[in-house]
Design a protein around this motif. Structure first.
Motif, mmCIF file in Angstrom:
data_model
loop_
_atom_site.group_PDB
_atom_site.id
_atom_site.type_symbol
_atom_site.label_atom_id
_atom_site.label_comp_id
_atom_site.label_asym_id
_atom_site.label_seq_id
_atom_site.Cartn_x
_atom_site.Cartn_y
_atom_site.Cartn_z
ATOM 1 N N MET A 1 18.163 -3.475 -1.756
ATOM 2 C CA MET A 1 17.053 -4.409 -1.920
ATOM 3 C C MET A 1 15.778 -3.675 -2.346
ATOM 4 S SD MET A 1 15.696 -7.234 0.857
ATOM 5 C CE MET A 1 14.706 -6.120 1.862
ATOM 6 N N LEU A 2 15.637 -2.407 -1.933
ATOM 7 C CA LEU A 2 14.399 -1.660 -2.188
ATOM 8 C C LEU A 2 14.507 -0.674 -3.341
ATOM 9 C CD1 LEU A 2 13.337 -0.899 1.513
ATOM 10 C CD2 LEU A 2 12.362 -2.601 -0.021
ATOM 11 N N LYS A 3 15.606 -0.702 -4.076
ATOM 12 C CA LYS A 3 15.862 0.351 -5.067
ATOM 13 C C LYS A 3 14.816 0.414 -6.179
ATOM 14 C CE LYS A 3 19.227 -2.590 -7.524
ATOM 15 N NZ LYS A 3 18.387 -2.925 -8.676
ATOM 16 N N ALA B 1 13.233 3.725 2.921
ATOM 17 C CA ALA B 1 13.442 3.091 4.220
ATOM 18 C C ALA B 1 14.381 3.971 5.029
ATOM 19 C CB ALA B 1 14.033 1.699 4.032
ATOM 20 N N ILE B 2 13.850 4.592 6.084
ATOM 21 C CA ILE B 2 14.707 5.425 6.918
ATOM 22 C C ILE B 2 15.826 4.544 7.477
ATOM 23 C CG2 ILE B 2 14.801 6.760 9.073
ATOM 24 C CD1 ILE B 2 12.076 7.850 8.436
ATOM 25 N N THR C 1 0.823 -1.211 0.000
ATOM 26 C CA THR C 1 0.000 0.000 0.000
ATOM 27 C C THR C 1 0.854 1.256 0.000
ATOM 28 O OG1 THR C 1 -1.624 -1.271 1.271
ATOM 29 C CG2 THR C 1 -1.983 1.083 1.129
ATOM 30 N N VAL C 2 1.965 1.261 0.742
ATOM 31 C CA VAL C 2 2.882 2.404 0.701
ATOM 32 C C VAL C 2 3.524 2.511 -0.675
ATOM 33 C CG1 VAL C 2 5.041 3.365 1.624
ATOM 34 C CG2 VAL C 2 3.347 2.401 3.181
ATOM 35 N N ASN C 3 3.908 1.391 -1.246
ATOM 36 C CA ASN C 3 4.537 1.392 -2.570
ATOM 37 C C ASN C 3 3.624 2.008 -3.626
ATOM 38 O OD1 ASN C 3 6.748 0.542 -4.353
ATOM 39 N ND2 ASN C 3 5.281 -0.920 -5.184
ATOM 40 N N LYS C 4 2.304 1.852 -3.450
ATOM 41 C CA LYS C 4 1.333 2.440 -4.386
ATOM 42 C C LYS C 4 0.990 3.880 -4.046
ATOM 43 C CE LYS C 4 -1.031 -1.922 -5.522
ATOM 44 N NZ LYS C 4 -2.305 -2.688 -5.366
ATOM 45 N N GLY C 5 1.414 4.354 -2.867
ATOM 46 C CA GLY C 5 1.104 5.716 -2.463
ATOM 47 C C GLY C 5 -0.236 5.878 -1.793
#
Length: 361
Positions: free
Chosen positions: A150-152, A158-159, A95-99
């Protein structure tokens, strides 16, 4: 004659004065009143944690959120929710990835749908780093950089080493007594991550569903064992009522890292001072929650004993069998993916370095 001269002088002085007055610069106009200051822009964020708000660690987190909002002078407003309040538990990353969600506090094991190989290892590694060691690895051992790598390809920020770390989870709650590896054969349990897969390789039967369903599932006999969280968290959920036997060991899950994720576009909107404030907040929460649990877990273990649960350490036989299976499991994972190999060897190399100077941290 003198009177005439005096009259002329007086007339001259008066005339000169009038001329000077006439030529003098006009008095300055009064300065205009300053325009009223514009109200500071307020940045509003909505977030969800992938666990229940009743959990003591989330109570501590929300107290820190209040402190952060106060420090922002009212420029940051965070609306915070527990698992399932906005989206289903485990869907926070998506859900965060989709905004559709600004913030999420979630273990990387829940990102397995998108990053199936390495993600669970960023939550914990069976037989791997303790909470304190994992924190040090993130900060000084290259862990934060590997997380970013990993998240690029995702729309999340990711803080770095921001979120919180827990103490070891309860190894298992069970209605069945577990003394030997054979006792795990056919055991129906709720589990997740690498630990769940390793126990399945040992003959148990794993299934996963939201933690809020564990109580009812145990009562109905859908499962006969489960892992949820640490003793303090388990006690806060009333789980002393389901699962007579409680087995303790750090071998299955020595810690859990809950990473704070921010939707990239929302992060970019923040001015630098508020980015720094949110970063400092998330990083300071790491060990504050860990130390809280170090105290609360001990209290909870005694609470379970007083309630009448049977609390024991995992037997040496099961520990040895589990460690052996875990080594085989990670060897296979490392052989399947170069990034997993790099990640695992980074963690275990850091662990070896620590153990050259200290028994464990």
């Amino acid at each position: 004659m003198r009177k005439k001269i005096l009259s002329v002088l007086i007339a001259f002085v008066l005339g000169t004065s009038l001329i000077l007055i006439a030529c003098a610069a006009p008095a300055p106009a009064p300065a205009p009143a300053p325009a009223p200051a514009q109200p500071a822009e307020v940045y509003r964020f909505v977030g969800q944690v992938a666990s229940m708000l009743v959990d003591p660690k989330n109570q501590e987190w929300m107290e820190m959120l209040d402190e952060m909002q106060l420090a922002s002078g009212g420029r940051l407003e965070i609306e915070w929710h527990g698992a399932g309040d906005i989206v289903e538990q485990q869907m926070e990353f998506e859900t965060v990835n989709k905004g559709a969600l600004d913030l999420a506090l979630t273990p990387a094991a829940h990102w397995k749908k998108f990053i199936p190989g390495p993600a669970p290892m960023m939550s914990y590694v069976s037989g791997g780093l303790t909470g304190v060691e994992f924190h040090a690895w993130l900060m000084y051992g290259g862990g934060a950089e590997l997380m970013a790598e990993m998240l690029k390809d995702f729309n999340v920020y990711a803080i770095p080493y921001g979120g919180y770390i827990t103490t070891p989870e309860t190894w298992l709650h069970s209605d069945r007594e577990l003394k030997k590896p054979e006792d795990l054969e056919g055991l129906k349990f709720r589990g997740s991550g690498d630990g769940g897969e390793i126990l399945s390789r040992m003959g148990a039967s794993a299934s996963f569903f939201p933690s809020k369903e564990v109580y009812e599932s145990m009562q109905r006999g859908v499962i006969e064992a489960y892992e949820v969280s640490t003793p303090a968290s388990d006690w806060s959920r009333g789980l002393q009522e389901v699962g007579q036997y409680i087995y303790l060991s750090p071998s299955r899950q020595p810690m859990e890292y809950m990473q704070l994720l921010v939707y990239e576009e929302r992060w970019a909107e923040l001015p630098d001072d508020l980015k720094q404030l949110m970063t400092t907040f998330a990083q300071s929460a790491m060990m504050r929650v860990y130390y809280l649990y170090a105290v609360e877990d001990v209290k909870a273990v005694q609470n379970f004993i007083d309630y009448g649960n049977t609390v024991e350490l995992v037997s040496d036989e099961i520990e040895e069998a589990y460690a052996k299976e875990a080594r085989a499991f990670y060897a296979e994972k490392c052989a399947s993916d170069p990034f997993i190999d790099k990640l695992y060897n980074s963690m275990m190399g850091f662990k070896d370095m620590i153990e050259r100077g200290f028994p464990r941290l």
